[in-house]
Design a protein around this motif. Structure first.
Motif, PDB file in Angstrom:
ATOM      1  N   VAL A 184      -3.985   6.265  -4.715  1.00 25.24           N
ATOM      2  CA  VAL A 184      -4.950   5.861  -3.561  1.00 25.24           C
ATOM      3  C   VAL A 184      -4.024   5.393  -2.376  1.00 25.24           C
ATOM      4  CG1 VAL A 184      -6.473   3.917  -2.792  1.00 25.24           C
ATOM      5  CG2 VAL A 184      -6.482   4.508  -5.122  1.00 25.24           C
ATOM      6  N   ALA A 205       0.914  -1.105   0.024  1.00 28.87           N
ATOM      7  CA  ALA A 205       0.010  -0.126  -0.027  1.00 28.87           C
ATOM      8  C   ALA A 205       0.929   1.183  -0.082  1.00 28.87           C
ATOM      9  CB  ALA A 205      -0.865   0.005   1.253  1.00 28.87           C
ATOM     10  N   VAL A 230      -7.347  -0.424 -11.727  1.00 23.90           N
ATOM     11  CA  VAL A 230      -6.750  -0.905 -10.936  1.00 23.90           C
ATOM     12  C   VAL A 230      -5.955  -2.413 -11.199  1.00 23.90           C
ATOM     13  CG1 VAL A 230      -6.479  -1.239  -8.347  1.00 23.90           C
ATOM     14  CG2 VAL A 230      -7.899   0.219  -9.292  1.00 23.90           C
ATOM     15  N   ARG A 279      -1.990   2.875  -7.293  1.00 19.77           N
ATOM     16  CA  ARG A 279      -1.545   2.845  -6.046  1.00 19.77           C
ATOM     17  C   ARG A 279      -0.814   4.152  -5.936  1.00 19.77           C
ATOM     18  NH1 ARG A 279       1.064  -2.078  -5.965  1.00 19.77           N
ATOM     19  NH2 ARG A 279      -0.785  -3.551  -6.028  1.00 19.77           N
ATOM     20  N   ASN A 336      -7.108  -0.331  -4.387  1.00 19.15           N
ATOM     21  CA  ASN A 336      -5.463   0.026  -4.518  1.00 19.15           C
ATOM     22  C   ASN A 336      -4.718  -1.266  -4.903  1.00 19.15           C
ATOM     23  OD1 ASN A 336      -5.217  -1.385  -2.085  1.00 19.15           O
ATOM     24  ND2 ASN A 336      -3.762  -0.082  -1.411  1.00 19.15           N
TER      25      ASN A 336
END
Ligand SMILES: Nc1ncnc2c1ncn2[C@@H]1O[C@H](COP(=O)(O)OP(=O)(O)OP(=O)(O)O)[C@@H](O)[C@H]1O
Ligand SMILES: Nc1ncnc2c1ncn2[C@@H]1O[C@H](COP(=O)(O)OP(=O)(O)OP(=O)(O)O)[C@@H](O)[C@H]1O
Ligand SMILES: O=C(O)CCCC[C@@H]1SC[C@@H]2NC(=O)N[C@@H]21
Ligand SMILES: [Mg+2]
Ligand SMILES: [Mg+2]
Lengths: 226, 196, 202, 226
Positions: D75, C193, D64, D72, D47
């Motif tokens: 996000v 992430a 995505v 990414r 993401n």
């Protein structure tokens, strides 16, 4: 019955809890307060997971610091994170572990486990790997395991935080409805749940800031946070 | 090809976590024995890295422990660290952890479709004990000036402990395989997911 | 995790980490080649005292290091005395102790973060064979952050065991491993992430 | 702008998410639903942490599934557990990591980090070991790190669950007040927080059960749980 006399906890020179004196005979006790105010530490002293460095705590007359083993037989504990509490690979094995520890004779373990799984709606998951249970199912399993020991006092540290409305209500009901058969100490940030208790304690910076009727204690806490 | 060899995020995290476990085992029950080479629970971590992560990731995890020691962190049993640990009489064993963990991983995982107890035990003994000693004994002999034979004899002192660790590693690996199959690399994991 | 570094402002503290490590390597080889007599051994040990002084570490720190090596000294000296005679034993023991003391000086005068930077630079040539130096240094730092978490997971398992009043024995390690590996998956997701490492291609 | 078209996720043969089609342009999006209903899985597809096995998701027009890296960059993601998100030993190092990943030039990293620490009230803790921060401080740090990347969309999966009233409010305010500069998707069991959003999604058994004004969606959800 829970009694604390000048209870204090210091860890590495830091004062985590100081000068807590209180006597609790009510069947349902709520514990509220900010992050880091000492709630969990207080809860942990009740079954000897944390040792007081000053004063003492008694549960049903047993001094926890002196006889932690005897105290622990009386006091069940439910953690926030059920993952850490589930010690065996499957629900059936996990309950069997608790049943044996509670002194259920070998031959009766299987039937006690089956009955408990049934009572908590987990029969269909008896042999599923525990990690794959849902959050609610895990917390139910943890509670089922604790109650196998038929504790006289049940301490639960934020047991509903990870749960949805429905599961939180279910666990909350199970916890509070059992009161009568046992005393329940409920540490929680869920103020609606706290409001359903008979007495509330509010901690602040390691001190017991207030004890009294839940409505009043909660109202004051809300007012301050706003 | 280069793409293929790149670690994915979860691998990196597992390498770090297993390195962390090996370090944490250094704090467990350090048995103080007067001697040149400590008895340590860390070899259990080395074996487990191999049985759970497979050769490449296990090698990386042990390599990270070496780097931590080299930069001066107290990651070896008894709170030792610093460049000195690669220069003393125990350094051969220490270096041997790296090929040892990789051999464990190879034996347990190469071409395996599931985790079996005998491959796990064999891996732990061959990689976790034989390979480690093969590096450790010559270095100890060289640094103390004692003969290879005598040094090998003194290393027998570790054998009971290491045998127990190999047995524990095997039992733990099989239990983990049952309790949390996602821990294992994909081929083994899939075989387990279909199995009853 | 607290390193073995001792904060300070001495000449050695200010010297670049890479230079110190290189010097250590050279001195270790030199000691092995040159220290052949008890006198040379004594000189080498005296030199380590100078090194400790240069790092403003003091005689007490030097003595503490030597004390930590007492068993090593006894065993190396003893076995070499028996097989090689007293002169060889004195020289040989001094050799080993000298190298370990010099390594300790480097460790005690270099902060962890500088060591990691030096590591990253030292690995730069390996970039051509597919090793990403930044990534290696990153995993090292990640592990430093992970160690206390592994400790706290172990603590959690121990507490649960006590609270439930059950005995687990070595099985507790299985619970720890499950928790640790699930934690690893969470960290892996956070890495992805935060755009630091790629996710699996399913 | 978030768009899902027939989005589905299957893992090991189990259907986790099915047939989700929705277009979201509102600045603040709440996602609610029971444990295991698929909220986190939906959030993760945004993401690319979870890859769709059917249909697709687009964020600001980027597919995505096809371009997870580009997605990414747009996000940011905030997890429930702050521990797992803090990747470096100290707050300063952790923010520096994010700054570098966000392309801040080497020479400016230190000043950006200092400014961000200041903005989130963490300046006093810059070099304290991260594991010793309180829960609220950890979550603040995690949020500070995510926002360094200046994401156009911020997805937060139950970011306030472990926090007390005060900290939860602080993080909630930070999340929702930023909207305007960015779109925020907030997965939460805290229905009061959800009520402050502009639109709510409710998941049920892996399907999108309802989309609409938060008040209505929440009222229906509450009614059902009772
Ligand atoms: N083992 C420990 N060592 C050092 N500090 C500790 C330790 N355990 C708790 N503390 C500190 O003591 C304080 C009280 O912690 P405690 O967990 O009792 O708080 P709490 O009221 O339960 O908070 P929360 O609502 O976040 O669960 C915190 O500041 C915490 O950081
Ligand atoms: N990797 C996986 N493998 C197998 N099943 C999974 C996986 N990830 C999620 N699931 C399952 O998919 C369902 C949806 O999970 P998800 O985490 O999206 O739910 P959630 O709505 O976020 O629940 P919660 O409120 O408890 O966080 C759950 O039943 C879960 O057990
Ligand atoms: O800590 C170090 O410096 C290295 C220790 C090496 C210990 C070796 S490994 C094999 C054998 N088994 C033990 O328990 N100790 C030795
Ligand atoms: Mg707490
Ligand atoms: Mg979720």
């Amino acid at each position: 019955m829970i009694e604390a006399h000048g209870l204090g906890v210091e860890i590495d020179g830091a004062t985590i809890l100081a000068d807590v004196t209180v006597a609790l005979a009510e069947p349902r006790v709520a514990v509220i307060g900010r992050n880091g105010s000492g709630k969990s530490t207080f809860a942990r002293t009740l079954n000897g997971l944390v040792r007081p460095t000053a004063g003492r705590v008694e549960v049903d007359g047993v001094d926890v610091g002196r006889a932690p083993k005897r105290a622990r037989e009386r006091v069940g504990f439910l953690f926030t994170q059920p993952d850490a509490q589930i010690l065996m690979p499957t629900p059936a094995e996990d309950l069997a572990l608790s049943a044996r520890a509670a002194g259920v004779p070998r031959g009766e373990v299987a039937s006690r486990v089956a009955a408990q799984l049934e009572a908590f709606g987990l029969a269909a998951h008896a042999n599923q790997p525990a990690y794959s249970l849902s959050g609610g199912q895990k917390q139910l399993l943890a509670l089922a395991a604790v109650l196998l020991g038929a504790p006289r006092i049940l301490v639960a540290d934020e047991p509903t935080t990870l749960l949805d409305l429905h599961n939180a209500r279910r666990i909350g009901d199970l916890l509070l409805s059992g009161a009568g058969a046992r005393q329940v100490v409920l540490v929680t940030h869920d103020l609606d749940l706290a409001a359903r208790c008979d007495v509330a304690l509010r901690f602040e910076k390691g001190r017991l800031a207030a004890v009294g009727a839940p409505d009043e204690i909660i109202a004051a806490y809300r007012a301050e946070a706003a | 090809m280069a793409e293929e060899r790149q670690w994915e995020a979860r691998d990196i995290a597992r390498i770090a976590v297993f390195a962390g476990i090996i370090v944490a085992l250094g704090f467990v029950a350090p048995i103080p024995v007067p001697g040149l080479v400590p008895i340590t629970a860390q070899t259990l971590g080395v074996m487990l890295a191999g049985t759970v992560l497979g050769a490449r990731r296990a090698g990386a995890a042990v390599g990270v422990v070496f780097l931590l020691a080299a930069i001066g962190l107290p990651v070896l049993s008894g709170g030792r660290g610093g460049l000195g640990v690669f220069l003393g009489p125990a350094s051969g064993y220490l270096i041997g952890w790296l090929p040892g963990a990789m051999v464990v991983g190879l034996i347990v995982h190469a071409g395996a479709r599931r985790i079996t107890w005998w491959r796990t035990a064999l891996g732990a003994v061959v990689g976790g004990i034989a390979v480690v000693y093969a590096f450790g004994i010559p270095v100890q002999a060289a640094s103390t000036g004692l003969g290879l034979g005598e040094t090998a004899l003194t290393s027998l002192a570790f054998l009971p402990g290491d045998a127990i660790k190999a047995a524990v590693a095997t039992a733990l690996t099989l239990a983990l395989y049952r309790a949390y199959p996602p821990a294992f690399p994909a081929p083994v994991r899939r075989a387990r997911a279909v199995a009853p | 995790m607290i390193g073995l570094y001792r904060p300070g402002t001495s000449a050695l503290h200010r010297a670049p980490a890479g230079a110190k490590v290189a010097a250590l390597a050279v001195l270790a080889v030199a000691a092995t080649l040159l220290v052949r007599t008890p006198l040379a051994g004594a000189a080498a040990l005296a030199a380590t005292l100078v090194a400790f002084a240069a790092g403003a570490l003091g005689v007490a720190a030097w003595a503490a290091q030597v004390w930590a090596m007492r068993w090593l000294v006894v065993l190396v000296a003893g076995s070499q005395w028996i097989f090689l005679g007293p002169a060889e034993a004195a020289a040989g023991t001094a050799r080993v102790v000298t190298v370990l003391l010099l390594a300790a000086v480097v460790t005690m005068t270099t902060p962890t973060s500088e060591m990691i930077d030096a590591l990253e630079r030292a690995l730069a040539p390996l970039a051509r064979v597919g090793v990403d130096p930044w990534r290696v240094a990153f995993v090292v730092q990640l592990t430093i952050a992970v160690v206390p978490v592994v400790g706290s997971l172990w603590h959690r398992v121990a507490e649960a065991r006590r609270a439930r009043g059950v005995r687990l024995g070595p099985r507790a390690v299985v619970t720890l491993l499950v928790l640790a590996l699930r934690y690893a998956d969470e960290v892996g997701d956070a890495l992805t992430a935060r755009g630091i490492a790629p996710a699996a291609r399913r």
